[in-house]
Design a protein around this motif. Structure first.
Motif, short mmCIF file in Angstrom:
data_model
loop_
_atom_site.label_atom_id
_atom_site.label_comp_id
_atom_site.label_asym_id
_atom_site.label_seq_id
_atom_site.Cartn_x
_atom_site.Cartn_y
_atom_site.Cartn_z
N ASP A 48 -52.06 25.91 -23.09
CA ASP A 48 -52.15 25.10 -21.89
C ASP A 48 -50.68 24.69 -21.52
N ALA A 49 -49.70 25.40 -22.28
CA ALA A 49 -48.17 24.98 -22.13
C ALA A 49 -47.62 26.28 -21.22
N PHE A 50 -46.87 25.86 -20.12
CA PHE A 50 -46.24 26.80 -19.29
C PHE A 50 -44.72 26.55 -19.21
N THR A 51 -44.12 27.73 -19.29
CA THR A 51 -42.54 27.23 -18.41
C THR A 51 -42.48 28.52 -17.42
N ILE A 52 -41.94 28.10 -16.14
CA ILE A 52 -41.76 28.80 -15.10
C ILE A 52 -40.38 28.84 -14.93
N GLN A 53 -39.45 30.03 -14.70
CA GLN A 53 -38.07 30.06 -14.61
C GLN A 53 -38.20 30.80 -13.34
N THR A 54 -37.33 29.96 -12.45
CA THR A 54 -36.89 30.95 -11.15
C THR A 54 -35.29 31.43 -11.04
N PHE A 55 -35.05 32.63 -11.21
CA PHE A 55 -33.78 33.11 -11.08
C PHE A 55 -33.42 33.55 -9.91
N SER A 56 -32.07 33.45 -9.31
CA SER A 56 -31.76 34.18 -8.09
C SER A 56 -30.03 33.92 -8.43
N THR A 57 -29.47 34.91 -7.56
CA THR A 57 -27.95 34.86 -7.43
C THR A 57 -27.33 33.55 -7.23
N SER A 64 -41.21 22.99 -17.25
CA SER A 64 -41.87 23.17 -18.11
C SER A 64 -42.97 22.16 -17.94
N PHE A 65 -44.30 22.34 -18.56
CA PHE A 65 -45.32 21.71 -18.28
C PHE A 65 -46.63 21.91 -19.06
N LYS A 66 -47.59 21.06 -19.32
CA LYS A 66 -48.72 21.41 -20.01
C LYS A 66 -49.84 20.86 -18.87
N ILE A 67 -50.86 21.72 -18.81
CA ILE A 67 -51.82 21.45 -17.92
C ILE A 67 -52.45 19.96 -18.14
N GLY A 68 -52.73 19.38 -17.11
CA GLY A 68 -53.17 18.04 -17.05
C GLY A 68 -52.26 16.84 -17.68
N ASP A 73 -40.52 15.71 -12.81
CA ASP A 73 -40.17 16.93 -12.11
C ASP A 73 -38.93 16.62 -11.35
N VAL A 74 -37.64 17.06 -11.83
CA VAL A 74 -36.47 16.82 -11.16
C VAL A 74 -35.97 18.09 -10.51
N THR A 75 -36.03 18.16 -9.14
CA THR A 75 -35.74 19.45 -8.61
C THR A 75 -34.28 19.87 -8.60
N LYS A 76 -33.65 19.64 -9.54
CA LYS A 76 -32.36 19.87 -9.59
C LYS A 76 -31.74 21.22 -9.02
N GLY A 77 -30.79 21.07 -8.02
CA GLY A 77 -30.23 22.40 -7.47
C GLY A 77 -31.14 22.89 -6.20
N THR A 82 -36.88 13.65 -7.50
CA THR A 82 -37.68 13.41 -8.53
C THR A 82 -39.18 13.24 -8.00
N CYS A 83 -39.99 14.08 -8.54
CA CYS A 83 -41.48 13.99 -8.42
C CYS A 83 -42.18 13.45 -9.62
N GLN A 84 -43.28 12.91 -9.64
CA GLN A 84 -44.33 12.70 -10.91
C GLN A 84 -45.27 13.91 -10.69
N SER A 85 -45.06 14.78 -11.26
CA SER A 85 -45.97 16.03 -11.07
C SER A 85 -47.01 16.26 -11.95
N VAL A 86 -48.19 16.86 -11.63
CA VAL A 86 -49.15 17.27 -12.70
C VAL A 86 -49.84 18.70 -12.10
N VAL A 87 -49.95 19.65 -13.04
CA VAL A 87 -50.59 21.05 -12.98
C VAL A 87 -52.04 21.05 -13.67
N ASN A 88 -52.73 21.60 -12.58
CA ASN A 88 -54.30 21.87 -13.15
C ASN A 88 -54.67 23.21 -12.94
N TRP A 89 -55.63 23.78 -13.53
CA TRP A 89 -56.36 24.83 -13.14
C TRP A 89 -57.47 24.54 -12.01
N ILE A 90 -57.33 25.06 -10.83
CA ILE A 90 -58.73 24.76 -10.18
C ILE A 90 -59.16 26.26 -9.76
N ASP A 91 -60.27 26.65 -10.28
CA ASP A 91 -60.91 27.87 -10.73
C ASP A 91 -59.74 28.78 -11.24
#
Ligand code: ECB
Length: 135
Positions: A48-57, A64-68, A73-77, A82-91
Motif C-alpha cells: 500500500d506504500a508508494f513513492t512517485i518521483q517526477t524528474f526533469s531537467t 509518498s503516500f499510503k493507500i487510503g 501534499d505540498v506541491t513545492k516547485g 498545500t493540499c490534503q490529499s488521499v489516494v485510493n484504488w478505484i478498480d
C-alpha cells in the motif's frame, strides 16, 4: 490490487498541459519552460506504500503516500500550494484527490499495455499524459 505501476517511465505525450498550468496559476515564463519538458516518472510500489518521483531537467517532484491515508501534499516547485490529499484504488486506477484552494484537483494513474497513463485535473482543465517504460 493486481496491477503494478512500479518502474521507470518516460513521457511520450502531454495533452493540455498548458490548460492545466494556467488553471494552477503558473506564470507565462515558467509555462514556456515546463511545456518543453519530457519528465521521467520513477514509481516504487510496495504493497500500500508508494513513492512517485517526477524528474526533469528543470525541476523534480516527489510524493509518498499510503493507500487510503490522508497526507499533506505540498506541491513545492510546482504551484507551491498545500493540499490534503488521499489516494485510493478505484478498480485498477490509482486515484488521488487533492483537497485545497483549487476546486476539482487531483490525478489518476493507470496502466494500458506497456503504457502508463496519467490524467491531471484542476478546475475545468484535464491534462492527459502517456508514458512508456524506460529500456
Ligand atoms: C516535475 C516536472 C515538471 C516540472 C514543471 C515545473 C513547473 C510547472 C509548475 C507547475 C505545473 C504543475 C504540475 C507539473 C506537472 C507534473 C509534475 C508532477 C505532477 C504530479 O502531481 O504527479 C503525481 C502523479 O504522478 C505524483 O506526484
Amino acid at each position: 490490487m493486481s496491477v503494478s505501476l512500479g518502474g521507470t517511465w518516460n513521457l511520450v505525450s502531454n495533452d493540455n498541459f498548458e490548460g492545466y498550468m494556467v488553471a494552477l496559476g503558473i506564470d507565462f515564463a515558467t509555462r514556456k519552460i515546463a511545456s518543453k519538458l519530457k519528465p521521467q516518472k520513477v514509481i516504487k510500489q510496495e504493497g500500500d506504500a508508494f513513492t512517485i518521483q517526477t524528474f526533469s531537467t528543470f525541476r523534480n517532484y516527489e510524493c509518498s503516500f499510503k493507500i487510503g491515508e490522508e497526507f499533506k501534499d505540498v506541491t513545492k516547485g510546482l504551484d507551491n500550494r498545500t493540499c490534503q490529499s488521499v489516494v485510493n484504488w478505484i478498480d485498477d486506477r490509482l486515484v488521488c484527490v487533492q483537497r485545497g484552494e483549487k476546486k476539482n484537483r487531483g490525478w489518476t494513474h493507470w496502466v494500458e499495455g506497456d503504457e502508463l497513463h496519467l490524467e491531471l485535473t484542476c478546475e475545468d482543465q484535464v491534462c492527459k499524459q502517456v508514458y512508456k517504460r524506460a529500456q
